[in-house]
Design a protein around this motif. Sequence first.
Motif, PDB file in Angstrom:
ATOM      1  N   TYR A 225       0.587  -1.218  -0.064  1.00  0.00           N
ATOM      2  CA  TYR A 225       0.078  -0.110  -0.109  1.00  0.00           C
ATOM      3  C   TYR A 225       1.040   1.223   0.034  1.00  0.00           C
ATOM      4  O   TYR A 225       1.788   1.237   0.505  1.00  0.00           O
ATOM      5  N   GLN A 226       0.396   2.364  -0.531  1.00  0.00           N
ATOM      6  CA  GLN A 226       0.984   3.590  -0.554  1.00  0.00           C
ATOM      7  C   GLN A 226       1.172   3.900   1.054  1.00  0.00           C
ATOM      8  O   GLN A 226       0.229   3.774   1.799  1.00  0.00           O
ATOM      9  N   SER A 227       2.378   4.320   1.344  1.00  0.00           N
ATOM     10  CA  SER A 227       2.792   4.576   2.905  1.00  0.00           C
ATOM     11  C   SER A 227       2.482   3.578   3.690  1.00  0.00           C
ATOM     12  O   SER A 227       2.091   3.851   4.867  1.00  0.00           O
ATOM     13  N   TYR A 228       2.678   2.191   3.226  1.00  0.00           N
ATOM     14  CA  TYR A 228       2.535   1.082   4.017  1.00  0.00           C
ATOM     15  C   TYR A 228       3.595   0.348   3.657  1.00  0.00           C
ATOM     16  O   TYR A 228       3.373  -0.546   2.701  1.00  0.00           O
ATOM     17  N   CYS A 229       4.589   0.110   4.260  1.00  0.00           N
ATOM     18  CA  CYS A 229       5.809  -0.670   4.025  1.00  0.00           C
ATOM     19  C   CYS A 229       5.534  -2.240   4.145  1.00  0.00           C
ATOM     20  O   CYS A 229       6.292  -2.976   3.633  1.00  0.00           O
ATOM     21  N   LEU A 230       4.960  -2.414   5.153  1.00  0.00           N
ATOM     22  CA  LEU A 230       4.862  -3.750   5.515  1.00  0.00           C
ATOM     23  C   LEU A 230       3.842  -4.607   4.385  1.00  0.00           C
ATOM     24  O   LEU A 230       2.583  -4.255   3.965  1.00  0.00           O
ATOM     25  N   VAL A 231       4.484  -5.638   3.879  1.00  0.00           N
ATOM     26  CA  VAL A 231       3.701  -6.534   2.618  1.00  0.00           C
ATOM     27  C   VAL A 231       2.672  -7.286   3.518  1.00  0.00           C
ATOM     28  O   VAL A 231       3.088  -8.211   4.282  1.00  0.00           O
ATOM     29  N   SER A 232       1.685  -7.218   3.085  1.00  0.00           N
ATOM     30  CA  SER A 232       0.287  -7.878   3.756  1.00  0.00           C
ATOM     31  C   SER A 232      -0.376  -8.716   2.842  1.00  0.00           C
ATOM     32  O   SER A 232      -0.791  -8.036   1.827  1.00  0.00           O
ATOM     33  N   PRO A 233      -0.647  -9.882   3.077  1.00  0.00           N
ATOM     34  CA  PRO A 233      -1.512 -10.779   2.213  1.00  0.00           C
ATOM     35  C   PRO A 233      -3.054 -10.335   2.904  1.00  0.00           C
ATOM     36  O   PRO A 233      -3.819 -10.978   3.563  1.00  0.00           O
ATOM     37  N   VAL A 234      -3.450  -9.245   2.047  1.00  0.00           N
ATOM     38  CA  VAL A 234      -4.665  -8.651   2.450  1.00  0.00           C
ATOM     39  C   VAL A 234      -5.842  -9.502   2.342  1.00  0.00           C
ATOM     40  O   VAL A 234      -6.663  -9.381   3.319  1.00  0.00           O
ATOM     41  N   TYR A 235      -6.082 -10.439   1.424  1.00  0.00           N
ATOM     42  CA  TYR A 235      -7.117 -11.250   1.079  1.00  0.00           C
ATOM     43  C   TYR A 235      -7.208 -12.203   2.553  1.00  0.00           C
ATOM     44  O   TYR A 235      -8.398 -12.422   3.000  1.00  0.00           O
ATOM     45  N   GLY A 236      -6.118 -12.467   3.053  1.00  0.00           N
ATOM     46  CA  GLY A 236      -6.143 -13.600   4.031  1.00  0.00           C
ATOM     47  C   GLY A 236      -6.602 -12.842   5.205  1.00  0.00           C
ATOM     48  O   GLY A 236      -7.278 -13.539   6.071  1.00  0.00           O
ATOM     49  N   ILE A 237      -6.113 -11.480   5.622  1.00  0.00           N
ATOM     50  CA  ILE A 237      -6.211 -10.889   6.740  1.00  0.00           C
ATOM     51  C   ILE A 237      -7.558 -10.535   6.507  1.00  0.00           C
ATOM     52  O   ILE A 237      -8.338 -10.690   7.891  1.00  0.00           O
ATOM     53  N   LEU A 274     -22.036  -9.244   2.704  1.00  0.00           N
ATOM     54  CA  LEU A 274     -21.600 -10.217   2.035  1.00  0.00           C
ATOM     55  C   LEU A 274     -22.165 -10.206   0.587  1.00  0.00           C
ATOM     56  O   LEU A 274     -21.479 -10.621  -0.544  1.00  0.00           O
ATOM     57  N   SER A 275     -23.625  -9.840   0.549  1.00  0.00           N
ATOM     58  CA  SER A 275     -24.264 -10.058  -0.913  1.00  0.00           C
ATOM     59  C   SER A 275     -23.741  -9.381  -1.876  1.00  0.00           C
ATOM     60  O   SER A 275     -24.064  -9.278  -3.082  1.00  0.00           O
ATOM     61  N   GLY A 276     -23.183  -7.972  -1.286  1.00  0.00           N
ATOM     62  CA  GLY A 276     -22.588  -7.165  -2.188  1.00  0.00           C
ATOM     63  C   GLY A 276     -21.234  -7.178  -2.707  1.00  0.00           C
ATOM     64  O   GLY A 276     -20.618  -6.287  -3.435  1.00  0.00           O
ATOM     65  N   HIS A 277     -20.624  -8.333  -2.477  1.00  0.00           N
ATOM     66  CA  HIS A 277     -19.385  -8.514  -2.858  1.00  0.00           C
ATOM     67  C   HIS A 277     -19.106 -10.216  -3.119  1.00  0.00           C
ATOM     68  O   HIS A 277     -19.052 -10.972  -2.199  1.00  0.00           O
ATOM     69  N   LYS A 278     -18.994 -10.486  -4.480  1.00  0.00           N
ATOM     70  CA  LYS A 278     -19.163 -11.663  -5.203  1.00  0.00           C
ATOM     71  C   LYS A 278     -17.940 -12.451  -4.542  1.00  0.00           C
ATOM     72  O   LYS A 278     -17.841 -13.841  -4.454  1.00  0.00           O
ATOM     73  N   ASP A 279     -16.839 -11.735  -4.714  1.00  0.00           N
ATOM     74  CA  ASP A 279     -15.626 -12.575  -4.088  1.00  0.00           C
ATOM     75  C   ASP A 279     -15.580 -13.201  -2.837  1.00  0.00           C
ATOM     76  O   ASP A 279     -14.961 -13.996  -2.722  1.00  0.00           O
ATOM     77  N   LEU A 280     -15.919 -12.278  -1.909  1.00  0.00           N
ATOM     78  CA  LEU A 280     -16.327 -12.713  -0.554  1.00  0.00           C
ATOM     79  C   LEU A 280     -17.096 -13.782  -0.547  1.00  0.00           C
ATOM     80  O   LEU A 280     -16.972 -14.840   0.469  1.00  0.00           O
ATOM     81  N   GLN A 281     -18.279 -13.845  -1.155  1.00  0.00           N
ATOM     82  CA  GLN A 281     -19.169 -14.962  -1.292  1.00  0.00           C
ATOM     83  C   GLN A 281     -18.558 -16.179  -1.545  1.00  0.00           C
ATOM     84  O   GLN A 281     -18.789 -17.214  -1.118  1.00  0.00           O
ATOM     85  N   LEU A 282     -17.690 -16.151  -2.673  1.00  0.00           N
ATOM     86  CA  LEU A 282     -16.863 -17.415  -3.216  1.00  0.00           C
ATOM     87  C   LEU A 282     -15.834 -17.949  -1.873  1.00  0.00           C
ATOM     88  O   LEU A 282     -15.870 -18.980  -1.639  1.00  0.00           O
ATOM     89  N   THR A 283     -15.073 -16.974  -1.370  1.00  0.00           N
ATOM     90  CA  THR A 283     -14.008 -17.044  -0.405  1.00  0.00           C
ATOM     91  C   THR A 283     -14.734 -17.781   0.843  1.00  0.00           C
ATOM     92  O   THR A 283     -13.905 -18.579   1.479  1.00  0.00           O
ATOM     93  N   LEU A 284     -15.771 -17.218   1.240  1.00  0.00           N
ATOM     94  CA  LEU A 284     -16.494 -17.608   2.584  1.00  0.00           C
ATOM     95  C   LEU A 284     -17.537 -18.613   2.350  1.00  0.00           C
ATOM     96  O   LEU A 284     -18.678 -18.301   3.296  1.00  0.00           O
ATOM     97  N   ARG A 285     -17.620 -19.249   1.249  1.00  0.00           N
ATOM     98  CA  ARG A 285     -18.746 -20.146   0.991  1.00  0.00           C
ATOM     99  C   ARG A 285     -19.520 -21.036   2.123  1.00  0.00           C
ATOM    100  O   ARG A 285     -20.198 -21.081   2.665  1.00  0.00           O
TER     101      ARG A 285
END
Length: 326
Positions: A225-237, A274-285
């Motif tokens: 992220y801009q101004s954010y040096c820590l590399v984070s697996p954001v999807y996993g978080i 969750l209904s507004g975010h299809k990617d989360l619906q798949l990840t959190l089925r």
Amino acid sequence: MAQSGLMQRMNNPEYKNWMRGGQCLLLLNSSLQGFIAAEMKTFHRQLACKIPARQGSRCQCRAKGKQFQPGCSVCAEWKRQILDHHTNRNGEIHWGNCNPSHWTTNYFEVAKAYMPRGHADKQGPHKCDIAALLNLINGCCHFRSSNLPNVREIIKCRNDLMHSYDMKMSSFWLADFRNKIQQFISEFIHVPGLKEQGALIQEVLSSDWAVEDLDQFEVDGAIRYQSYCLVSPVYGIEKQLIQELLQEIYLQIEEQGTLSEKDLDNVQKMKNFLSGHKDLQLTLRADIRRLEFLERNTFSSLELKGAMEQDEDVPMEPRKVVTMQE
């Protein structure tokens, strides 16, 4: 689809605040795990020295919920010692977290007596969320923190975060959280690794997490992220935080067997998000299916109870007496 979904969410300032607060608590959790394990092993050894070793047949003692009546003298003494070292002896203790028959040999079965409900299957600090570890520090006299209010403040912040079912936190909340977590880190600066982890926490809170074009920040499946040096697996978080929030709902349904109107509103907020975010619906089925299953069962129980109550309110017609005609 996953990238566009994450971009949409991370460009919402209040959702970013929720994620930043959650990321800080995950970092704090990881820094406390080794400290908790070492301290509770020491505490367990101290208690074991005071309690006679088990003799004879194997212990069959079992706990359920908030109730535990020891069936043997050894477990009775372990229970007494656990209570004697509890900061709130008259408060709720979730004995069902523990397997009392393992108190003599397993330090973590003792530790779970100082934790909130829902930890019966946890086998070590590395399997627990931050709420469990903070409640352990707050509840067990062994830690003897000079400033328990700091611990309680972080517990409150965690509860604010995990009871926000629309996953939004204000900038005012985040600023207050920043002050409180700084105070906590200062209090526990002796914990190995917390100083370094504290620097990462401050970096998370200082960054703006501005995500304009996700592609240019992607590195080996992680995001910079801009101004954010820590590399984070954001999807996993993100997944971990949402699963923790869902776990709060699961425990409430399973413990109470029903949901209040407020609880049902919270479930609906989660479903709407969750209904507004299809990617989360798949990840959190699997998680969504479990939520819907528990919700359906709750509704079925409520409908059955309502029907029974309605039947009780309807006056019964007098039975007709049928006689035989001669």
